[in-house]
Design an enzyme around this catalytic site. Structure first.
Site, PDB file in Angstrom:
ATOM      1  N   ARG A 161       0.833  -1.223   0.000  1.00  0.00           N
ATOM      2  CA  ARG A 161       0.000   0.000   0.000  1.00  0.00           C
ATOM      3  C   ARG A 161       0.865   1.269   0.000  1.00  0.00           C
ATOM      4  NH1 ARG A 161      -2.886  -3.897  -0.590  1.00  0.00           N
ATOM      5  NH2 ARG A 161      -4.702  -4.423   0.678  1.00  0.00           N
ATOM      6  N   SER A 236     -10.577   0.234   3.909  1.00  0.00           N
ATOM      7  CA  SER A 236      -9.768   0.059   5.127  1.00  0.00           C
ATOM      8  C   SER A 236      -9.181   1.406   5.544  1.00  0.00           C
ATOM      9  CB  SER A 236      -8.613  -0.903   4.870  1.00  0.00           C
ATOM     10  OG  SER A 236      -9.114  -2.105   4.349  1.00  0.00           O
ATOM     11  N   GLU A 332      -4.262   4.342   6.254  1.00  0.00           N
ATOM     12  CA  GLU A 332      -4.133   4.069   4.817  1.00  0.00           C
ATOM     13  C   GLU A 332      -4.810   5.202   4.040  1.00  0.00           C
ATOM     14  OE1 GLU A 332      -4.977   0.054   3.293  1.00  0.00           O
ATOM     15  OE2 GLU A 332      -6.150   1.007   1.712  1.00  0.00           O
TER      16      GLU A 332
HETATM   17  P1  FAD Z   1      -8.707   9.392  -4.435  1.00  0.00           P
HETATM   18  O1  FAD Z   1      -9.384   9.005  -3.169  1.00  0.00           O
HETATM   19  O2  FAD Z   1      -9.386  10.385  -5.290  1.00  0.00           O
HETATM   20  O3  FAD Z   1      -7.230   9.857  -4.141  1.00  0.00           O
HETATM   21  C1  FAD Z   1      -6.393   9.112  -3.307  1.00  0.00           C
HETATM   22  C2  FAD Z   1      -5.005   9.769  -3.275  1.00  0.00           C
HETATM   23  O4  FAD Z   1      -4.402   9.662  -4.556  1.00  0.00           O
HETATM   24  C3  FAD Z   1      -5.065  11.265  -2.969  1.00  0.00           C
HETATM   25  O5  FAD Z   1      -3.945  11.590  -2.183  1.00  0.00           O
HETATM   26  C4  FAD Z   1      -4.972  11.926  -4.334  1.00  0.00           C
HETATM   27  O6  FAD Z   1      -4.377  13.211  -4.263  1.00  0.00           O
HETATM   28  C5  FAD Z   1      -4.088  10.953  -5.090  1.00  0.00           C
HETATM   29  N1  FAD Z   1      -4.404  10.883  -6.525  1.00  0.00           N
HETATM   30  C6  FAD Z   1      -5.565  10.465  -7.080  1.00  0.00           C
HETATM   31  N2  FAD Z   1      -5.474  10.490  -8.414  1.00  0.00           N
HETATM   32  C7  FAD Z   1      -4.246  10.948  -8.718  1.00  0.00           C
HETATM   33  C8  FAD Z   1      -3.559  11.238  -9.940  1.00  0.00           C
HETATM   34  N3  FAD Z   1      -4.127  11.050 -11.139  1.00  0.00           N
HETATM   35  N4  FAD Z   1      -2.283  11.707  -9.864  1.00  0.00           N
HETATM   36  C9  FAD Z   1      -1.683  11.907  -8.682  1.00  0.00           C
HETATM   37  N5  FAD Z   1      -2.289  11.680  -7.493  1.00  0.00           N
HETATM   38  C10 FAD Z   1      -3.544  11.199  -7.507  1.00  0.00           C
HETATM   39  N6  FAD Z   1      -7.861  -0.120  -1.870  1.00  0.00           N
HETATM   40  C11 FAD Z   1      -7.095  -1.206  -2.085  1.00  0.00           C
HETATM   41  O7  FAD Z   1      -5.874  -1.085  -2.261  1.00  0.00           O
HETATM   42  N7  FAD Z   1      -7.632  -2.461  -2.115  1.00  0.00           N
HETATM   43  C12 FAD Z   1      -8.962  -2.677  -1.933  1.00  0.00           C
HETATM   44  O8  FAD Z   1      -9.411  -3.816  -1.979  1.00  0.00           O
HETATM   45  C13 FAD Z   1      -9.781  -1.541  -1.670  1.00  0.00           C
HETATM   46  N8  FAD Z   1     -11.101  -1.703  -1.432  1.00  0.00           N
HETATM   47  C14 FAD Z   1     -11.880  -0.616  -1.154  1.00  0.00           C
HETATM   48  C15 FAD Z   1     -13.255  -0.808  -0.894  1.00  0.00           C
HETATM   49  C16 FAD Z   1     -14.059   0.272  -0.635  1.00  0.00           C
HETATM   50  C17 FAD Z   1     -15.538   0.035  -0.345  1.00  0.00           C
HETATM   51  C18 FAD Z   1     -13.532   1.579  -0.666  1.00  0.00           C
HETATM   52  C19 FAD Z   1     -14.428   2.767  -0.438  1.00  0.00           C
HETATM   53  C20 FAD Z   1     -12.189   1.783  -0.900  1.00  0.00           C
HETATM   54  C21 FAD Z   1     -11.347   0.689  -1.152  1.00  0.00           C
HETATM   55  N9  FAD Z   1      -9.977   0.834  -1.407  1.00  0.00           N
HETATM   56  C22 FAD Z   1      -9.187  -0.262  -1.662  1.00  0.00           C
HETATM   57  C23 FAD Z   1      -9.356   2.173  -1.368  1.00  0.00           C
HETATM   58  C24 FAD Z   1      -9.474   2.948  -2.713  1.00  0.00           C
HETATM   59  O9  FAD Z   1     -10.501   2.431  -3.501  1.00  0.00           O
HETATM   60  C25 FAD Z   1      -8.175   2.900  -3.507  1.00  0.00           C
HETATM   61  O10 FAD Z   1      -7.122   3.431  -2.762  1.00  0.00           O
HETATM   62  C26 FAD Z   1      -8.287   3.666  -4.838  1.00  0.00           C
HETATM   63  O11 FAD Z   1      -7.128   3.448  -5.605  1.00  0.00           O
HETATM   64  C27 FAD Z   1      -8.493   5.166  -4.648  1.00  0.00           C
HETATM   65  O12 FAD Z   1      -8.778   5.723  -5.909  1.00  0.00           O
HETATM   66  P2  FAD Z   1      -9.435   7.153  -6.071  1.00  0.00           P
HETATM   67  O13 FAD Z   1      -9.415   7.493  -7.515  1.00  0.00           O
HETATM   68  O14 FAD Z   1     -10.771   7.171  -5.430  1.00  0.00           O
HETATM   69  O15 FAD Z   1      -8.408   8.051  -5.270  1.00  0.00           O
HETATM   70  P1  NAP Z   2      -9.785 -11.006   4.870  1.00  0.00           P
HETATM   71  O1  NAP Z   2      -9.738 -11.875   3.673  1.00  0.00           O
HETATM   72  O2  NAP Z   2     -10.843 -11.210   5.904  1.00  0.00           O
HETATM   73  O3  NAP Z   2      -8.362 -11.017   5.584  1.00  0.00           O
HETATM   74  C1  NAP Z   2      -8.090 -10.228   6.739  1.00  0.00           C
HETATM   75  C2  NAP Z   2      -6.686  -9.715   6.655  1.00  0.00           C
HETATM   76  O4  NAP Z   2      -5.767 -10.800   6.701  1.00  0.00           O
HETATM   77  C3  NAP Z   2      -6.470  -8.995   5.359  1.00  0.00           C
HETATM   78  O5  NAP Z   2      -6.176  -7.682   5.695  1.00  0.00           O
HETATM   79  C4  NAP Z   2      -5.342  -9.711   4.656  1.00  0.00           C
HETATM   80  O6  NAP Z   2      -4.256  -8.874   4.323  1.00  0.00           O
HETATM   81  C5  NAP Z   2      -4.866 -10.767   5.614  1.00  0.00           C
HETATM   82  N1  NAP Z   2      -4.881 -12.057   4.880  1.00  0.00           N
HETATM   83  C6  NAP Z   2      -5.919 -12.903   4.758  1.00  0.00           C
HETATM   84  N2  NAP Z   2      -5.559 -13.999   4.052  1.00  0.00           N
HETATM   85  C7  NAP Z   2      -4.273 -13.815   3.709  1.00  0.00           C
HETATM   86  C8  NAP Z   2      -3.334 -14.588   2.981  1.00  0.00           C
HETATM   87  N3  NAP Z   2      -3.678 -15.762   2.464  1.00  0.00           N
HETATM   88  N4  NAP Z   2      -2.109 -14.084   2.810  1.00  0.00           N
HETATM   89  C9  NAP Z   2      -1.770 -12.898   3.317  1.00  0.00           C
HETATM   90  N5  NAP Z   2      -2.606 -12.111   4.020  1.00  0.00           N
HETATM   91  C10 NAP Z   2      -3.839 -12.571   4.220  1.00  0.00           C
HETATM   92  O7  NAP Z   2      -9.847  -9.474   4.407  1.00  0.00           O
HETATM   93  P2  NAP Z   2     -11.049  -8.622   3.870  1.00  0.00           P
HETATM   94  O8  NAP Z   2     -11.176  -7.456   4.755  1.00  0.00           O
HETATM   95  O9  NAP Z   2     -12.252  -9.472   3.560  1.00  0.00           O
HETATM   96  O10 NAP Z   2     -10.453  -8.104   2.482  1.00  0.00           O
HETATM   97  C11 NAP Z   2     -10.214  -9.003   1.418  1.00  0.00           C
HETATM   98  C12 NAP Z   2      -9.156  -8.420   0.500  1.00  0.00           C
HETATM   99  O11 NAP Z   2      -9.610  -7.170  -0.032  1.00  0.00           O
HETATM  100  C13 NAP Z   2      -7.841  -8.115   1.228  1.00  0.00           C
HETATM  101  O12 NAP Z   2      -6.780  -8.384   0.354  1.00  0.00           O
HETATM  102  C14 NAP Z   2      -7.929  -6.647   1.534  1.00  0.00           C
HETATM  103  O13 NAP Z   2      -6.645  -6.032   1.574  1.00  0.00           O
HETATM  104  C15 NAP Z   2      -8.738  -6.119   0.353  1.00  0.00           C
HETATM  105  N6  NAP Z   2      -9.521  -4.939   0.770  1.00  0.00           N
HETATM  106  C16 NAP Z   2      -8.850  -3.774   0.890  1.00  0.00           C
HETATM  107  C17 NAP Z   2      -9.529  -2.625   1.256  1.00  0.00           C
HETATM  108  C18 NAP Z   2      -8.796  -1.315   1.326  1.00  0.00           C
HETATM  109  O14 NAP Z   2      -9.444  -0.285   1.433  1.00  0.00           O
HETATM  110  N7  NAP Z   2      -7.495  -1.309   1.249  1.00  0.00           N
HETATM  111  C19 NAP Z   2     -10.884  -2.675   1.548  1.00  0.00           C
HETATM  112  C20 NAP Z   2     -11.510  -3.896   1.460  1.00  0.00           C
HETATM  113  C21 NAP Z   2     -10.830  -5.035   1.061  1.00  0.00           C
HETATM  114  P3  NAP Z   2      -4.212  -8.010   2.966  1.00  0.00           P
HETATM  115  O15 NAP Z   2      -5.062  -6.835   3.239  1.00  0.00           O
HETATM  116  O16 NAP Z   2      -2.777  -7.677   2.870  1.00  0.00           O
HETATM  117  O17 NAP Z   2      -4.686  -8.836   1.835  1.00  0.00           O
END
Ligand code: FAD
Ligand code: NAP
Length: 336
Positions: A161, A236, A332
């Site tokens: 991340r 998250s 995050e």
């Molecule tokens: P924004 O929220 O608009 O911006 C985020 C940051 O990036 C800000 O600092 C902004 O200035 C910068 N930015 C945006 N666009 C640009 C650009 N073109 N150039 C330079 N800087 C820029 N994230 C995960 O990694 N894994 C997941 O599974 C995941 N699941 C999610 C589930 C839900 C329900 C939600 C709400 C969020 C989730 N996220 C997840 C977080 C989010 O979706 C990601 O981080 C996504 O990439 C953000 O994109 P955005 O366009 O909305 O960014």
């Molecule tokens: P989950 O599967 O219930 O797992 C809980 C946590 O344990 C996760 O954060 C995951 O880390 C870790 N994990 C589980 N299984 C793993 C494996 N086999 N190897 C390594 N790490 C493991 O998590 P969840 O909340 O339902 O989310 C599912 C996936 O979607 C995850 O990868 C999560 O990162 C992603 N997600 C991200 C966001 C976001 O905003 N960043 C939001 C929703 C879901 P990791 O997070 O590193 O995978």
């Protein structure tokens, strides 16, 4: 290019926080961006889908909303295809496009909200895959000088991340397009993570396609995560902490049941959701905001809450986790 003064951005952030931006500009082309730079509008803040930000107050800046579109195959060989994507495309639309073309590599990242341009920012990841595994390069414009630069993978410092754009180069470059290398042949599916295999089994799918994997992940995500269109959230709120073996042994001495995931470099990832649940914050509600009842990592706005309140709750949780486990969990979400 139109500059909207005092634009309310409630509908432009998935937390649904009701704040105004001093100025709001839709960037639909590089020319729009150059016009902003020539006019010397300042300060600037870049926004994609607003799904990873928490605005804590009115924004004393010009918000540039990236709406640069386009998906184009620019090169290919026997196995791989190089695709150039406008940074303002929705990430999930790009995933669906790749699947429709039979291109593998990003199906595990289905249904992640937000734009393609933000994907490299925090090296989005889910279900055992991070965008860096298919990332090739990106183009970005330096906001101060207007100079365009290409960044190849080795320059982006991708981590868990993390990227150079979230750290050293924070707020310095506007990402305009991103190139991904997707597989058209010999793609190896990654279905080991979580419930993917179980869902495929329930559907009696023994030889899954990329579409099957994508649909399984969409089903799992829809059953577990709050939909921002119904409950404001940014996914998250905290990153999973990655700790040293010594810290891990200390944790185990008091909490032998702590879940853990060993990393390649010897460090250990601990699910932050488990830490937060153990200190009793899962489902905690304070009138208009709180911690989601099924996802301890997700802070939510039930409607009408202030970004500042959610931010303060995040600090309270961070402090309480540290007090109990001596583990420092990091935000995050980008705090605006
Ligand atoms: P924004 O929220 O608009 O911006 C985020 C940051 O990036 C800000 O600092 C902004 O200035 C910068 N930015 C945006 N666009 C640009 C650009 N073109 N150039 C330079 N800087 C820029 N994230 C995960 O990694 N894994 C997941 O599974 C995941 N699941 C999610 C589930 C839900 C329900 C939600 C709400 C969020 C989730 N996220 C997840 C977080 C989010 O979706 C990601 O981080 C996504 O990439 C953000 O994109 P955005 O366009 O909305 O960014
Ligand atoms: P989950 O599967 O219930 O797992 C809980 C946590 O344990 C996760 O954060 C995951 O880390 C870790 N994990 C589980 N299984 C793993 C494996 N086999 N190897 C390594 N790490 C493991 O998590 P969840 O909340 O339902 O989310 C599912 C996936 O979607 C995850 O990868 C999560 O990162 C992603 N997600 C991200 C966001 C976001 O905003 N960043 C939001 C929703 C879901 P990791 O997070 O590193 O995978």
């Amino acid at each position: 290019m139109q500059i909207i003064q005092n634009q309310n951005i409630k509908n432009y952030n998935t937390f649904g926080i009701d704040v105004k931006a001093k100025g709001f500009v839709r960037i639909t082309s590089e020319n729009d961006l150059y016009e902003v730079l020539v006019r010397e509008l300042s300060p600037l803040k870049i926004m994609g889908g607003g799904s990873n930000i928490l605005p804590t107050d009115d924004i004393d800046a010009y918000v540039l909303r990236n709406e640069i579109k386009g998906i184009e195959i620019v090169d290919e060989d026997d196995d791989r295809v190089l695709v150039n994507v406008g940074a303002g495309e929705k990430w999930h639309n790009f995933v669906l496009w790749a699947i429709s073309q039979g291109l593998g590599g990003i199906e595990n990242l289905s249904l992640i909200p937000g734009s393609v341009g933000a994907a490299p920012m925090q090296n989005i990841g889910a279900y055992g895959v991070e965008q860096e595994s298919t990332f090739h390069s990106l183009s970005a414009i330096h906001l101060e000088s207007g100079v365009r630069k290409s960044f190849f993978k080795y320059e982006c410092k991708f981590g868990y991340r993390e990227s150079i754009f979230k750290n050293e180069l924070k707020d310095q470059y506007f990402i305009t397009n991103v190139c991904y290398l997707l597989k058209k042949n010999h793609h190896v599916l990654n279905i080991e993570y979580g419930a993917i295999k179980d869902v495929l089994k329930q559907k009696s799918i023994t030889s899954p396609s990329i579409l099957d994997v994508s649909e399984a992940i969409i089903e799992i995500r829809q059953s577990k995560l709050p939909d921002p269109r119904k409950i404001g959230n940014a996914g998250s709120f905290f990153k999973n902490p990655v700790i040293s073996p010594t810290q891990y042994n200390n944790l185990l001495a008091s909490f032998p049941e702590a879940p853990s995931f060993p990393q390649a470099d010897g460090s250990i990832k601990i699910p932050a959701g488990w830490l937060i649940e153990r200190i009793g914050y899962k489902g905690k509600t304070y009138e208009t905001y709180g911690v989601h009842k099924e996802q301890a990592l997700v802070l939510v706005n039930y409607g009408g809450s202030k970004g500042r309140d959610i931010y303060n709750l995040s600090l309270e949780i961070k402090g309480a986790v540290f007090k109990r486990f001596y583990i420092d969990i990091q935000h995050e979400v980008n705090i605006w």
